[in-house]
Design an enzyme around this catalytic site. Structure first.
Site, PDB file in Angstrom:
ATOM      1  N   HIS A   1     -24.557 -12.842  28.915  1.00 21.68           N
ATOM      2  CA  HIS A   1     -23.266 -13.185  29.530  1.00 21.68           C
ATOM      3  C   HIS A   1     -22.415 -14.079  28.622  1.00 21.68           C
ATOM      4  CE1 HIS A   1     -25.098 -16.990  31.240  1.00 21.68           C
ATOM      5  NE2 HIS A   1     -23.866 -17.418  31.093  1.00 21.68           N
TER       6      HIS A   1
ATOM      7  N   ASP B   1     -30.316 -10.692  30.998  1.00 23.20           N
ATOM      8  CA  ASP B   1     -29.360 -11.652  30.427  1.00 23.20           C
ATOM      9  C   ASP B   1     -29.882 -12.238  29.110  1.00 23.20           C
ATOM     10  OD1 ASP B   1     -27.090 -13.133  30.180  1.00 23.20           O
ATOM     11  OD2 ASP B   1     -27.533 -14.548  31.797  1.00 23.20           O
TER      12      ASP B   1
ATOM     13  N   GLN C   1     -22.894 -25.585  33.107  1.00 22.23           N
ATOM     14  CA  GLN C   1     -21.945 -24.746  32.358  1.00 22.23           C
ATOM     15  C   GLN C   1     -21.896 -25.175  30.881  1.00 22.23           C
ATOM     16  OE1 GLN C   1     -21.754 -24.599  35.624  1.00 22.23           O
ATOM     17  NE2 GLN C   1     -21.750 -22.386  35.415  1.00 22.23           N
ATOM     18  N   GLY C   2     -22.032 -24.215  29.997  1.00 23.76           N
ATOM     19  CA  GLY C   2     -22.038 -24.495  28.564  1.00 23.76           C
ATOM     20  C   GLY C   2     -23.441 -24.583  27.982  1.00 23.76           C
ATOM     21  N   ASP C   3     -24.443 -24.664  28.845  1.00 27.73           N
ATOM     22  CA  ASP C   3     -25.839 -24.618  28.371  1.00 27.73           C
ATOM     23  C   ASP C   3     -26.334 -23.191  28.299  1.00 27.73           C
ATOM     24  OD1 ASP C   3     -26.208 -27.422  28.162  1.00 27.73           O
ATOM     25  OD2 ASP C   3     -26.545 -27.556  30.326  1.00 27.73           O
ATOM     26  N   SER C   4     -25.611 -22.269  28.910  1.00 27.23           N
ATOM     27  CA  SER C   4     -26.015 -20.871  28.952  1.00 27.23           C
ATOM     28  C   SER C   4     -26.412 -20.358  27.584  1.00 27.23           C
ATOM     29  CB  SER C   4     -24.878 -19.994  29.445  1.00 27.23           C
ATOM     30  OG  SER C   4     -24.879 -19.961  30.832  1.00 27.23           O
TER      31      SER C   4
END
Ligand code: ARG
Length: 265
Positions: free
Chosen positions: A74, A119, A210-213
């Site tokens: 993603h 993912d 958010q942003g660690d994905s």
């Protein structure tokens, strides 16, 4: 529900990467606890996690080989030539003068990825990376490590709706079984048991955000760190009864290995 959340997360990652401003999608509650870092973590030391990668679209990743970064599907748009991504290595401070950067030359997104499971993705670097505080992270090839206490790390938000971080943050979270994670008080069947692995506290407080994905979730193996997960999704960040949901690397290890071979490294 899940797809909607994943879409929001993708949007948030893009917006965050473009502006480096707090994620506008979710509003912070006035009574949010003020917790520092990943969410509920602390600052990592230089060289502590030499496989950690920051990607310019606002995601994390792990160095799989000198030319390949393993991240989340993603975080990327599609399989194909791609020279638009910058990866940063060898630093906990993203502004450090000793950081090492590489451009991408190709993206491989998990075949069949449609926002629900699968993912994972590879980003191939235009040239191999090496140096001080840079090392690869082996992936688990069996389910033996899919339990216990996991380490998470990233430059993502330190609280829900919070800003991206300049310094790498880390935390530890306990394994949550598929049965618990899919129970009615948690994700009520929204987790793909075979392909995803949950981790976090029932009481919340510690999580990726958010942003660690795309970043790794890892634990100690027979001889050092082993990657067991890829940061994928969650309902908000660090909320009670909402553990983080991670791509279960053991399920995809053969596919990941053969993709790496086909990408030349
Ligand atoms: N999808 C998010 C990202 O793009 C990561 C979400 C992780 N959320 C969580 N609660 N563990 O960065």
């Amino acid at each position: 529900m899940r797809r909607w959340r994943t879409l929001l997360a993708m949007l948030a990652a893009v917006v965050t990467a473009a502006t480096m401003s707090p994620n506008p999608v979710q509003a912070a509650a006035a009574d949010d606890p003020v917790v520092p870092y990943v969410v509920g973590g602390s600052r990592a030391a230089l060289g502590e996690f030499p496989f950690m990668v920051r990607l310019s679209m606002g995601c994390g990743g792990a160095l799989y080989s000198p030319t390949l970064v393993l991240t989340a599907a993603h975080c990327v748009s599609r399989t194909g030539a791609n020279s638009s991504i910058t990866a940063t290595f060898g630093a906990i401070d993203l502004q450090s003068s000793s950081r090492v950067t590489r451009k991408s030359n190709y993206v491989y997104r998990a075949p069949g990825y449609n926002g629900n499971g699968d993912d994972w993705a590879f980003i191939r670097l235009a040239s191999p990376v090496s140096g001080a505080n840079i090392a690869t992270l082996p992936i688990t090839t069996s389910t033996a490590y899919d339990t216990g206490t996991f380490t998470i790390a990233g430059w993502g938000a330190a609280r829900e709706s919070g800003a991206q971080q300049r310094y790498l943050l880390k935390a530890t979270v306990p394994f949550v079984s598929d049965a618990t994670c899919n129970s009615s008080s948690m994700y009520a069947g929204g987790v793909i048991a075979a392909e995803e692995i949950c981790a976090g506290y029932t009481s919340g407080g510690v999580d990726t955000c958010q942003g660690d994905s795309g970043g790794p979730m890892f634990r100690q193996g027979a001889s050092g760190w082993v990657q067991v997960g890829i940061v994928s999704w969650g309902d908000g960040c660090a909320r009670p009864n909402k553990p983080g949901v991670y791509t279960q690397v053991s399920y995809y290890s053969s596919a990941i290995r053969s993709a790496a071979t086909s990408l030349g490294g």
